[in-house]
Motif scaffolding. Structure first.
Motif, PDB file in Angstrom:
ATOM      1  N   ASN A 359       0.830  -1.197   0.000  1.00 38.61           N
ATOM      2  CA  ASN A 359       0.000   0.000   0.000  1.00 38.61           C
ATOM      3  C   ASN A 359       0.872   1.258   0.000  1.00 38.61           C
ATOM      4  O   ASN A 359       1.783   1.400   0.830  1.00 38.61           O
ATOM      5  CB  ASN A 359      -0.884  -0.034   1.253  1.00 38.61           C
ATOM      6  N   LYS A 360       0.577   2.180  -0.900  1.00 38.98           N
ATOM      7  CA  LYS A 360       1.317   3.443  -0.969  1.00 38.98           C
ATOM      8  C   LYS A 360       1.231   4.205   0.346  1.00 38.98           C
ATOM      9  O   LYS A 360       2.201   4.846   0.783  1.00 38.98           O
ATOM     10  CB  LYS A 360       0.772   4.296  -2.122  1.00 38.98           C
ATOM     11  N   ARG A 361       0.088   4.126   1.022  1.00 39.55           N
ATOM     12  CA  ARG A 361      -0.081   4.838   2.293  1.00 39.55           C
ATOM     13  C   ARG A 361       0.836   4.261   3.368  1.00 39.55           C
ATOM     14  O   ARG A 361       1.328   4.985   4.233  1.00 39.55           O
ATOM     15  CB  ARG A 361      -1.535   4.775   2.739  1.00 39.55           C
ATOM     16  N   ALA A 362       1.067   2.956   3.333  1.00 39.52           N
ATOM     17  CA  ALA A 362       2.005   2.344   4.282  1.00 39.52           C
ATOM     18  C   ALA A 362       3.422   2.825   4.000  1.00 39.52           C
ATOM     19  O   ALA A 362       4.204   3.103   4.921  1.00 39.52           O
ATOM     20  CB  ALA A 362       1.933   0.826   4.177  1.00 39.52           C
ATOM     21  N   ARG A 363       3.759   2.928   2.735  1.00 38.25           N
ATOM     22  CA  ARG A 363       5.091   3.406   2.344  1.00 38.25           C
ATOM     23  C   ARG A 363       5.281   4.867   2.768  1.00 38.25           C
ATOM     24  O   ARG A 363       6.363   5.263   3.235  1.00 38.25           O
ATOM     25  CB  ARG A 363       5.241   3.251   0.833  1.00 38.25           C
ATOM     26  N   GLU A 364       4.252   5.677   2.643  1.00 36.16           N
ATOM     27  CA  GLU A 364       4.334   7.080   3.067  1.00 36.16           C
ATOM     28  C   GLU A 364       4.535   7.176   4.573  1.00 36.16           C
ATOM     29  O   GLU A 364       5.282   8.045   5.056  1.00 36.16           O
ATOM     30  CB  GLU A 364       3.058   7.823   2.650  1.00 36.16           C
ATOM     31  N   TYR A 365       3.903   6.286   5.322  1.00 38.22           N
ATOM     32  CA  TYR A 365       4.087   6.272   6.779  1.00 38.22           C
ATOM     33  C   TYR A 365       5.526   5.890   7.134  1.00 38.22           C
ATOM     34  O   TYR A 365       6.157   6.532   7.989  1.00 38.22           O
ATOM     35  CB  TYR A 365       3.120   5.287   7.414  1.00 38.22           C
ATOM     36  N   GLN A 366       6.064   4.880   6.479  1.00 35.99           N
ATOM     37  CA  GLN A 366       7.441   4.457   6.737  1.00 35.99           C
ATOM     38  C   GLN A 366       8.427   5.587   6.429  1.00 35.99           C
ATOM     39  O   GLN A 366       9.364   5.846   7.205  1.00 35.99           O
ATOM     40  CB  GLN A 366       7.772   3.218   5.897  1.00 35.99           C
ATOM     41  N   THR A 367       8.196   6.283   5.324  1.00 35.34           N
ATOM     42  CA  THR A 367       9.074   7.387   4.935  1.00 35.34           C
ATOM     43  C   THR A 367       8.992   8.532   5.950  1.00 35.34           C
ATOM     44  O   THR A 367      10.019   9.118   6.342  1.00 35.34           O
ATOM     45  CB  THR A 367       8.685   7.907   3.538  1.00 35.34           C
ATOM     46  N   ALA A 368       7.779   8.841   6.404  1.00 33.45           N
ATOM     47  CA  ALA A 368       7.599   9.931   7.360  1.00 33.45           C
ATOM     48  C   ALA A 368       8.289   9.620   8.689  1.00 33.45           C
ATOM     49  O   ALA A 368       8.914  10.504   9.304  1.00 33.45           O
ATOM     50  CB  ALA A 368       6.114  10.188   7.578  1.00 33.45           C
ATOM     51  N   VAL A 369       8.192   8.383   9.159  1.00 31.56           N
ATOM     52  CA  VAL A 369       8.851   8.003  10.412  1.00 31.56           C
ATOM     53  C   VAL A 369      10.362   8.133  10.272  1.00 31.56           C
ATOM     54  O   VAL A 369      11.050   8.657  11.171  1.00 31.56           O
ATOM     55  CB  VAL A 369       8.460   6.570  10.813  1.00 31.56           C
ATOM     56  N   ASN A 370      10.904   7.655   9.146  1.00 29.69           N
ATOM     57  CA  ASN A 370      12.350   7.749   8.931  1.00 29.69           C
ATOM     58  C   ASN A 370      12.817   9.203   8.894  1.00 29.69           C
ATOM     59  O   ASN A 370      13.865   9.554   9.467  1.00 29.69           O
ATOM     60  CB  ASN A 370      12.739   7.037   7.626  1.00 29.69           C
ATOM     61  N   GLU A 371      12.038  10.058   8.225  1.00 34.19           N
ATOM     62  CA  GLU A 371      12.414  11.472   8.155  1.00 34.19           C
ATOM     63  C   GLU A 371      12.384  12.117   9.532  1.00 34.19           C
ATOM     64  O   GLU A 371      13.228  12.967   9.854  1.00 34.19           O
ATOM     65  CB  GLU A 371      11.484  12.204   7.184  1.00 34.19           C
ATOM     66  N   SER A 372      11.439  11.698  10.369  1.00 30.39           N
ATOM     67  CA  SER A 372      11.378  12.252  11.724  1.00 30.39           C
ATOM     68  C   SER A 372      12.593  11.834  12.554  1.00 30.39           C
ATOM     69  O   SER A 372      12.923  12.489  13.551  1.00 30.39           O
ATOM     70  CB  SER A 372      10.088  11.785  12.420  1.00 30.39           C
ATOM     71  N   ARG A 373      13.260  10.775  12.138  1.00 29.00           N
ATOM     72  CA  ARG A 373      14.460  10.294  12.834  1.00 29.00           C
ATOM     73  C   ARG A 373      15.743  10.740  12.147  1.00 29.00           C
ATOM     74  O   ARG A 373      16.840  10.320  12.522  1.00 29.00           O
ATOM     75  CB  ARG A 373      14.417   8.759  12.928  1.00 29.00           C
ATOM     76  N   GLY A 374      15.606  11.566  11.104  1.00 34.25           N
ATOM     77  CA  GLY A 374      16.759  12.140  10.442  1.00 34.25           C
ATOM     78  C   GLY A 374      17.305  11.341   9.286  1.00 34.25           C
ATOM     79  O   GLY A 374      18.430  11.603   8.825  1.00 34.25           O
TER      80      GLY A 374
END
Length: 439
Positions: A359-374
């Motif tokens: 799911n694209k929405r799952a991928r967007e969530y994974q990307t957002a979490v990673n960005e929040s961690r730098g």
């Protein structure tokens, strides 16, 4: 206890082999490895008691690629012990049967130890028999009855969901190419073998070619627990979160439809009343979730006048609720030819392709979490990095050597494109061997 199980199982196999050697062990028409118990087994079956004792073993080794390229060998296995009851013969209950099945799984999966990034949730698996814990489970305990004209069937008890819905053949070792697909994509609520749940279903054959089925299955996370053997025999409903309601339409066309060759086509849908978390927005809860599926199997050719030999094809697809499910859809195409060689009429050659779409929405969530961690790109070693998942493609080529009805060996070669959907992990080649023995 696990060690004792392995030792006992080994002794059982050795003793059984010794008994069988004295009774045409090598016969190619031997029905059971331990024989007919001096005719007692056939007599019991004629009286309504059909005993089942079987072991399935699936081995795999990594040839190339994957996350960890150190070569290793993993084996997963399952012991199944059960009885089917013909209650018409036993108790005079017309058109009524029952089943009891216990299973024990053991071993490890190559996908987990070598093929996928360990920080990723698994999509596929090179050994479909692996999973749901190394414990004993009550896999079946149900009773089924039919009307006198066999048009209505009612079933109730403990059962797996793919026994009666989204069911598909299994001619492969790869997970997505074997059996019902929904358990591979919504496994948090849809439980395939060996997990059972409290359920009831009804089937109605409203015309010679058409059947409609529906049922009610509990959604209870306790059923999937696997810390101890007691989890596999938990029968209470204390933590039920809702109900799963599937509906399936089945078409078995007359033989005239495809040059006299058998086929089966199924269209289904389900709705779960259990609350479901949103896959992208943390804290958002949905009142339920849904899925749709399509299963089709058709025999394409027939070898002379032997109805068992010929080329078969199956096409399966599942489509899940995008709001709540990581795997948006799965697709499967499988071909197998039974009896390609006159000298081996019961052997099968199989080729299958299976795809997971994340799911694209799952991928967007994974990307957002990673960005929040730098993190703005793939991190090979950071333990708090979540690999971003796309899709995974599985391919398997195999040969099933049917030594006898009692013994089957299936060497296979598998290719995994983007293991666990992570583009940065090298595509993998895996060699496998399935063995099934009916005792």
């Amino acid at each position: 206890m696990e060690k004792m199980f392995k030792i006992s199982l080994l002794g059982f196999i050795v003793c059984g082999s010794q008994l069988s050697l004295a009774n045409d062990f090598w016969s190619d028409d031997r029905q059971w490895l331990l024989g007919d118990w001096g005719g007692e087994r056939t007599q019991l079956e004629s009286n309504g008691y059909k005993f089942i004792a079987a072991i399935t073993s699936e081995a795999a080794t990594n040839l190339d690629g994957g996350y960890n390229k150190n070569h290793t060998f993993e084996n997963a296995a399952q012991l199944a012990l059960g009885v089917n009851f013909d209650l018409n013969k036993i108790a005079g209950w017309e058109n009524t049967t029952a089943a009891l099945m216990l299973t024990k799984r053991d071993g490890n999966a190559l996908t987990m130890s070598r093929i996928k990034d360990p920080r990723s949730s698994a999509l596929g698996n090179n050994q479909e028999i692996y999973g749901r814990g190394k414990i004993w489970r009550l896999t079946q305990a149900w009773i089924k009855t039919e009307s006198n004209d066999h048009k209505v069937q009612f079933k109730i008890g403990r059962m797996g969901m793919s026994e009666d819905f989204n069911a598909s053949h299994c001619e492969f070792q790869n997970l997505l190419l074997c059996g019902g697909q929904l358990g591979k994509s919504i496994g948090s609520i849809w439980y395939n073998w060996p997990v059972s749940v409290w359920a009831a279903n009804v089937k109605y054959q409203f015309s010679p070619d058409w059947t409609i089925s529906t049922g009610v299955y509990e959604v209870n996370p306790d059923n999937a627990k696997a810390k101890s053997d007691s989890d596999g025999f938990n029968l209470d409903m204390n933590n039920v979160e809702g109900a799963m309601i599937p509906v399936e339409l089945t078409w078995k066309p007359k033989l005239e439809f495809f040059n006299g060759l058998a086929g089966e086509y199924k269209l289904g849908a389900l709705y779960s009343t259990a609350e479901a978390k949103d896959i992208k927005n943390a804290g958002e809860i949905h009142e339920g979730k849904y899925s749709f599926w399509l299963n089709a199997q058709q025999k394409l050719t027939q070898k002379e006048n032997d109805a068992k030999r010929g080329l078969y094809v199956s096409v399966n697809a599942a489509f899940n609720d995008k709001a709540t499910t990581t795997v948006e859809s799965t697709q499967q195409l499988a071909l197998w030819y039974k009896g390609a060689f006159d000298s081996r009429p019961n052997d099968t050659i199989g080729l299958g392709f299976a795809n997971y779409v994340v799911n694209k929405r799952a991928r967007e969530y994974q990307t957002a979490v990673n960005e929040s961690r730098g993190y703005d790109h793939y991190q090979a070693f950071a333990t708090d990095y979540i690999p971003v998942q796309h899709g995974e493609l599985n391919v398997e080529l195999n040969y099933s050597y049917q030594w006898s009805p009692a013994v089957m060996l299936r060497p296979n070669l598998q290719y995994v494109y983007q293991p666990a959907g992570v583009k940065e992990v090298d595509n993998a080649w895996v060699a496998g061997l399935t063995m099934r023995v009916n005792f």
